[in-house]
Design a protein around this motif. Structure first.
Motif, PDB file in Angstrom:
ATOM      1  N   LEU A 198       0.841  -1.212   0.000  1.00  0.00           N
ATOM      2  CA  LEU A 198       0.000   0.000   0.000  1.00  0.00           C
ATOM      3  C   LEU A 198       0.869   1.253   0.000  1.00  0.00           C
ATOM      4  N   ASP A 199       1.959   1.193   0.772  1.00  0.00           N
ATOM      5  CA  ASP A 199       2.885   2.323   0.843  1.00  0.00           C
ATOM      6  C   ASP A 199       3.469   2.599  -0.542  1.00  0.00           C
ATOM      7  N   LEU A 200       3.860   1.515  -1.236  1.00  0.00           N
ATOM      8  CA  LEU A 200       4.495   1.677  -2.551  1.00  0.00           C
ATOM      9  C   LEU A 200       3.525   2.260  -3.580  1.00  0.00           C
ATOM     10  N   ILE A 201       2.312   1.734  -3.586  1.00  0.00           N
ATOM     11  CA  ILE A 201       1.389   2.180  -4.633  1.00  0.00           C
ATOM     12  C   ILE A 201       0.759   3.529  -4.293  1.00  0.00           C
ATOM     13  N   GLY A 202       0.581   3.782  -3.004  1.00  0.00           N
ATOM     14  CA  GLY A 202      -0.070   5.028  -2.595  1.00  0.00           C
ATOM     15  C   GLY A 202       0.922   6.151  -2.366  1.00  0.00           C
ATOM     16  N   ARG A 203       1.560   6.106  -1.202  1.00  0.00           N
ATOM     17  CA  ARG A 203       2.427   7.207  -0.793  1.00  0.00           C
ATOM     18  C   ARG A 203       3.613   7.399  -1.738  1.00  0.00           C
ATOM     19  N   LYS A 204       4.094   6.309  -2.339  1.00  0.00           N
ATOM     20  CA  LYS A 204       5.319   6.414  -3.106  1.00  0.00           C
ATOM     21  C   LYS A 204       5.091   6.535  -4.619  1.00  0.00           C
ATOM     22  N   THR A 205       3.872   6.231  -5.065  1.00  0.00           N
ATOM     23  CA  THR A 205       3.620   6.288  -6.510  1.00  0.00           C
ATOM     24  C   THR A 205       2.523   7.296  -6.847  1.00  0.00           C
ATOM     25  N   LEU A 206       1.332   7.081  -6.293  1.00  0.00           N
ATOM     26  CA  LEU A 206       0.217   7.957  -6.660  1.00  0.00           C
ATOM     27  C   LEU A 206       0.409   9.371  -6.138  1.00  0.00           C
ATOM     28  N   SER A 207       1.029   9.515  -4.957  1.00  0.00           N
ATOM     29  CA  SER A 207       1.066  10.846  -4.344  1.00  0.00           C
ATOM     30  C   SER A 207       1.970  11.805  -5.119  1.00  0.00           C
ATOM     31  N   ASP A 208       2.920  11.277  -5.932  1.00  0.00           N
ATOM     32  CA  ASP A 208       3.693  12.215  -6.755  1.00  0.00           C
ATOM     33  C   ASP A 208       3.405  11.991  -8.243  1.00  0.00           C
TER      34      ASP A 208
ATOM     35  N   ALA B 228     -10.556   6.150 -10.336  1.00  0.00           N
ATOM     36  CA  ALA B 228     -11.856   5.491 -10.421  1.00  0.00           C
ATOM     37  C   ALA B 228     -12.186   4.705  -9.161  1.00  0.00           C
ATOM     38  N   ASP B 229     -11.202   3.992  -8.637  1.00  0.00           N
ATOM     39  CA  ASP B 229     -11.534   3.049  -7.594  1.00  0.00           C
ATOM     40  C   ASP B 229     -10.319   2.767  -6.720  1.00  0.00           C
ATOM     41  N   ARG B 230     -10.307   3.318  -5.527  1.00  0.00           N
ATOM     42  CA  ARG B 230      -9.171   3.131  -4.619  1.00  0.00           C
ATOM     43  C   ARG B 230      -9.037   1.668  -4.179  1.00  0.00           C
ATOM     44  N   GLN B 231     -10.208   0.979  -4.142  1.00  0.00           N
ATOM     45  CA  GLN B 231     -10.187  -0.422  -3.724  1.00  0.00           C
ATOM     46  C   GLN B 231      -9.343  -1.261  -4.680  1.00  0.00           C
ATOM     47  N   THR B 232      -9.413  -0.918  -5.966  1.00  0.00           N
ATOM     48  CA  THR B 232      -8.611  -1.641  -6.955  1.00  0.00           C
ATOM     49  C   THR B 232      -7.126  -1.509  -6.648  1.00  0.00           C
ATOM     50  N   MET B 233      -6.716  -0.315  -6.269  1.00  0.00           N
ATOM     51  CA  MET B 233      -5.303  -0.093  -5.959  1.00  0.00           C
ATOM     52  C   MET B 233      -4.872  -1.004  -4.813  1.00  0.00           C
ATOM     53  N   GLY B 234      -5.731  -1.125  -3.815  1.00  0.00           N
ATOM     54  CA  GLY B 234      -5.407  -2.000  -2.674  1.00  0.00           C
ATOM     55  C   GLY B 234      -5.293  -3.453  -3.102  1.00  0.00           C
ATOM     56  N   ALA B 235      -6.151  -3.851  -4.027  1.00  0.00           N
ATOM     57  CA  ALA B 235      -6.175  -5.253  -4.449  1.00  0.00           C
ATOM     58  C   ALA B 235      -4.950  -5.618  -5.286  1.00  0.00           C
ATOM     59  N   VAL B 236      -4.469  -4.674  -6.079  1.00  0.00           N
ATOM     60  CA  VAL B 236      -3.346  -4.998  -6.964  1.00  0.00           C
ATOM     61  C   VAL B 236      -1.998  -4.562  -6.393  1.00  0.00           C
ATOM     62  N   ALA B 237      -2.043  -3.934  -5.214  1.00  0.00           N
ATOM     63  CA  ALA B 237      -0.812  -3.356  -4.648  1.00  0.00           C
ATOM     64  C   ALA B 237       0.285  -4.404  -4.485  1.00  0.00           C
ATOM     65  N   PHE B 238      -0.098  -5.600  -4.019  1.00  0.00           N
ATOM     66  CA  PHE B 238       0.916  -6.610  -3.752  1.00  0.00           C
ATOM     67  C   PHE B 238       1.592  -7.071  -5.042  1.00  0.00           C
ATOM     68  N   ASP B 239       0.787  -7.242  -6.104  1.00  0.00           N
ATOM     69  CA  ASP B 239       1.389  -7.622  -7.392  1.00  0.00           C
ATOM     70  C   ASP B 239       2.328  -6.528  -7.887  1.00  0.00           C
ATOM     71  N   PHE B 240       1.953  -5.288  -7.620  1.00  0.00           N
ATOM     72  CA  PHE B 240       2.819  -4.177  -8.014  1.00  0.00           C
ATOM     73  C   PHE B 240       4.142  -4.225  -7.250  1.00  0.00           C
ATOM     74  N   LEU B 241       4.034  -4.483  -5.947  1.00  0.00           N
ATOM     75  CA  LEU B 241       5.237  -4.587  -5.118  1.00  0.00           C
ATOM     76  C   LEU B 241       6.166  -5.673  -5.656  1.00  0.00           C
ATOM     77  N   MET B 242       5.595  -6.849  -5.944  1.00  0.00           N
ATOM     78  CA  MET B 242       6.427  -7.959  -6.395  1.00  0.00           C
ATOM     79  C   MET B 242       6.994  -7.681  -7.794  1.00  0.00           C
ATOM     80  N   LEU B 243       6.179  -7.089  -8.638  1.00  0.00           N
ATOM     81  CA  LEU B 243       6.656  -6.725  -9.978  1.00  0.00           C
ATOM     82  C   LEU B 243       7.871  -5.802  -9.866  1.00  0.00           C
ATOM     83  N   MET B 244       7.738  -4.797  -9.016  1.00  0.00           N
ATOM     84  CA  MET B 244       8.844  -3.845  -8.867  1.00  0.00           C
ATOM     85  C   MET B 244      10.066  -4.508  -8.245  1.00  0.00           C
TER      86      MET B 244
ATOM     87  N   THR C 102      -1.654  -9.976 -13.969  1.00  0.00           N
ATOM     88  CA  THR C 102      -2.593 -10.038 -12.839  1.00  0.00           C
ATOM     89  C   THR C 102      -3.046  -8.635 -12.459  1.00  0.00           C
ATOM     90  N   LEU C 103      -2.060  -7.760 -12.332  1.00  0.00           N
ATOM     91  CA  LEU C 103      -2.326  -6.396 -11.872  1.00  0.00           C
ATOM     92  C   LEU C 103      -3.333  -5.693 -12.789  1.00  0.00           C
TER      93      LEU C 103
END
Lengths: 249, 587
Positions: free
Chosen positions: B439-449, B500-516, B571-572
């Protein structure tokens, strides 16, 4: 009291030694090098004598190319105060090293020389004895205990089948055996300090010594490969093999 | 066998070729520090790690810390080992000189910490937590508190703990309920903290607890939490440990792993209130905690590397020793010659080398940020959840592979393989679960900037393709470039779909973390391979066997791990919306 400790850079004792394809020498390319374990014990002993207030200054000496400074810095990280490197690309013989040490001592006038009993690469076990002869001072080799008091050294030596304790006037040469002490790990602050300790570099020519080159390395052979063993069916068969095939009984 | 040898040569390669350590030291104005010194330090630390700490690892596992009469007795041998660690000055490595530290760069501290955690993670947690309390005091403590506590914490004479979690306040620290009531020049603390690592032991004459608590008039939630120092023994007029404070360990957890690390339930104020001193200003405690978070989280990621390296070394030793099957001439075949065992060993090796590169690059970015380098802070923020999350997930996989290499023996405790697997399991959980990291990676570290820091990293990654081609590694370059491009597509997708949907970000956050994670590992290995190819095998100190192994390991990484980028990307970009079809009751 000043102590001179000689250290040698050798192949690390954990490394499996390889021989060059042409058998001309041991292959040292990209091999981990370390301070000779007996030299490390010599440094440790000097540091303990300094901590006990017996020795006031420890001078570490090494002979070889610039790379030997690594091992000299390590000796300083253990507690040696300063270093003298004799720069040479050649592989000097034991006698050459002893002569260089004797020459260095003309300026240093040390009271005690502590050397490893031998280096684990060439296994010569000569330098300490030769140094004592050149300086015409007493020697105690294979030391397992060293006590210094009243200008004398009392050294317990490990000899075949027991121990011999000698008392010598100083200055004197001591060569270390494995059981003399267990060297400490270098402490981080001392590693940092070691970088700032003085390290003088002298050349063989400056010291006025001509390397003798009296020995020449002809060839190096690895130990024979161990052959596969055989399984015997009974004690009788074992005895038979030992008697007739191996001929050891 | 379960011996450990410090991977000094690989550490040297990473510091030299990837971190460019000498340049870093120049930028930090550290005249006396260079690569040569760093190598000596790593080598010497390696001796203590392998000869003193590593042999105690199994001892601590089967003889964990014990509680009796309100005192925790640490595992046998740990106190002696700690004295050696402290007397040799290792605790002082990165702390400022003003408090007795050696002021070495964070990246050197990280390289050395890797060794402690490999040798004995349960042991190394104690200095790791102490380091956290040192950082808190340096950043936020008053002069008086700093003078009283820092020199002894820096030297290691005392240890530190972090008391955050409570039964009802885990990931959500806003729920902290421990109370602090002003009482003259100090505060009285009452409450219970759980999961306190090394909360008590007998190795040092004092322990310094850092405790989050709430003042009586504090605002609700995260803005009403303050940070306090609560020493185990109050200091007398000479600054020496005196009277026992009203703080004690009342229970130890029975854990899956790290048995030698006492995980304490701490009770403060059973007899009227533990004496505490405020750190910094009132109600700012949680903000202070966040200032230390990057380092703490990177440290846990590093533990993921450490335990994986230890497991890899064990697997490699076993695979060479264990024979199964015979050749035609009757000689036995060591299992390392079996292709599937080799696959597992290479997966472990490639994973470890990628993690080491990433951990040290990220640690050096913290140094660069301190030196004020442009973009370094943003890079630290971005890499930290990747280091913590991905490397600890990898640790689960790689320690499991060690068990697999051991076959049936791997399931047997006496082999030592299970301990690493059990010990590793906490890493994905503590210091912010990997869900939190994602969540930190996708939210605070990606979306916020708006993905700016991520774009900068992806650009830098893309640049390495040319290095690979220049080194003649075209197949690697093709795979790599395609994965980096996929990363850029995913970035676009996230930015487009976030609104569109913050819930989606939460659901795919882990795949994003692993991808990165896999992509960052590829970046590191690509740089490593290109450097190794560019170095002259004859001239270089690393030697031909090391350099060719580096290139082959990097290639294995690209073939084995890099395709996972594609998997996570697919997946993401589904948005995983099927996760929200069921009602709660249907689970």
């Amino acid at each position: 009291m000043k102590a001179i400790v000689a250290v040698k850079r050798v192949i690390d004792y954990n490394v499996k030694v390889r021989v060059k394809a042409d058998n001309s020498d041991v292959d040292l390319a990209n091999t981990k090098m370390s301070i000779n374990p007996f030299c490390e014990i010599a440094v440790e002993e000097a540091v303990r004598l300094k901590e006990a207030g017996t020795v006031s200054e420890i001078v570490v000496v090494s002979v070889g190319p610039k790379a030997v400074q690594e091992q000299m810095r390590y000796a300083m990280a253990l507690g040696a105060d300063r270093g003298i490197q004799v720069e040479t690309a050649a592989a000097p013989s034991s006698l050459d090293v002893a002569r260089l040490l004797a020459k260095i001592n003309e300026e240093e006038n040390a009271d005690l020389f502590i050397l490893g009993k031998q280096a684990i690469d060439s296994d010569n076990n000569q330098t300490g004895q030769m140094l004592a002869a050149l300086l015409d001072i007493p020697q105690a080799t294979f030391a397992s205990e060293v006590k210094i008091a009243d200008g004398k050294a009392e050294v317990t030596r490990e000899v075949d089948g027991g121990l011999v304790t000698l008392e010598m006037d100083l200055p004197a040469v001591v060569t270390t055996d494995l059981r003399l002490n267990e060297p400490r790990f270098a402490a981080l602050p001392k590693i940092m300090q070691a970088k700032r300790k003085p390290l003088a570099v002298k050349t063989v020519e400056e010291l006025g010594v001509t390397l003798s080159n009296s020995t020449e390395l002809l060839s190096v052979e690895p130990p024979a490969e161990r052959q596969a063993g055989i399984k015997v069916g009974s004690v009788d068969e074992l005895l038979d093999k030992l008697r007739n095939d191996a001929q050891v009984l | 066998m379960n011996i450990y040898n410090a991977p000094a040569q690989d550490t040297a390669f990473v510091l030299d070729q990837l971190v460019q350590f000498d340049k870093l030291c120049e930028a930090m104005h550290l005249e006396e520090v260079n690569l040569e010194l760093a190598n000596v330090i790593v080598e010497e630390a390696g001796k203590l790690a392998s000869e003193v700490l590593a042999p105690l690892n199994a001892v601590g596992d089967s003889n964990g810390a014990k509680l009796s009469d309100d005192k925790v007795q640490e595992s046998p041998g740990y106190s002696d080992a700690y004295q050696q660690y402290m007397e040799n000055g290792w605790a002082t490595l990165t702390a400022p000189e003003a408090f007795g530290g050696q002021a070495l760069p964070n990246v050197v501290g990280t390289a050395v910490n890797e060794l402690w955690h490999s040798a004995n993670m349960a042991f190394a947690l104690c200095p790791m937590l102490t380091q956290g309390s040192i950082e808190a005091l340096i950043a936020h403590g008053s002069d008086e508190l700093q003078q009283a506590y820092l020199p002894r914490l820096v030297s290691g004479e005392w240890t530190g703990t972090m008391n955050l979690t409570e039964p009802a306040a885990g990931s959500d620290l806003a729920a902290v309920a421990t109370k602090a009531v002003p009482n003259g020049d100090h505060y009285l603390i009452t409450g219970q903290k759980i999961y306190i690592t090394w909360g008590d032991h007998q190795m040092t004459p004092n322990i310094v607890h850092l405790v989050l608590a709430r003042l009586p008039d504090a605002p609700a939630g995260v803005k009403g939490i303050s940070l306090f120092i609560v020493p185990k023994f109050l200091l007398d007029e000479n600054g020496e440990p005196g009277e026992l404070n009203d703080a004690k360990c009342i229970a130890l957890e029975h854990k899956l792993g790290i048995h030698a690390s006492p995980t304490c339930t701490m009770s403060f104020g059973d007899n009227g209130g533990a004496v505490g001193y405020i750190v910094g200003e009132e109600n700012k405690g949680l903000a202070y905690m966040f200032t230390m978070m990057n380092h703490a989280r990177q440290s846990v990621g590093l533990q993921g590397l450490s335990i994986s390296e230890r497991a890899y070394q064990q697997a490699a030793w076993y695979a060479k020793d264990r024979t199964q099957g015979s050749r035609k001439d009757g000689t036995k075949i060591p299992i390392i010659e079996h292709p599937d065992v080799r696959r597992m060993l290479m997966a472990q090796r490639a994973g470890c080398e990628a993690m080491r590169g990433l951990a040290l690059i990220a640690a050096a970015e913290i140094d660069r940020a301190h030196a004020g380098a442009a973009g370094a802070s943003e890079r630290v923020e971005l890499l930290t959840p990747i280091v913590k999350g991905w490397m600890t997930e990898m640790a689960n996989e790689l320690t499991s592979l060690n068990i697999q290499v051991h076959g049936g023996m791997g399931f047997i405790e006496e082999s030592g393989a299970p301990q690493h697997y059990r010990d590793a399991r906490i890493l994905a959980i503590y210091e912010g679960t990997n869900g939190i990291q994602a969540l930190d990676l996708i939210g605070r570290k990606t979306l916020s900037d708006q993905g700016a820091a991520l774009a900068a990293l992806l650009d830098e990654m893309a640049g390495v393709e040319a290095e690979l081609r220049a080194a003649g590694l075209d197949k690697f370059a093709n795979r790599y470039a395609a994965s980096v491009a996929r990363g850029a597509e995913v970035r676009e997708w996230i930015l487009e779909n976030a609104g569109a949907d913050r819930q989606t970000m939460g659901a795919v956050a882990f795949d994003f973390l692993m991808l990165m994670g896999y992509l960052s590992g590829a970046w590191v290995m690509a740089k490593s391979a290109a450097s190794a190819k560019a170095l002259d095998a004859q001239e270089s100190a690393y030697g031909a066997p090391f350099l060719s192994a580096k290139v082959a390991t990097a290639r294995f990484y690209a073939e084995h791990y890099l395709p996972r980028v594609e998997q996570h990307a697919q997946t993401l970009m589904t948005g995983l919306d099927a996760a929200f079809v069921l009602t709660d009751e249907q689970f």
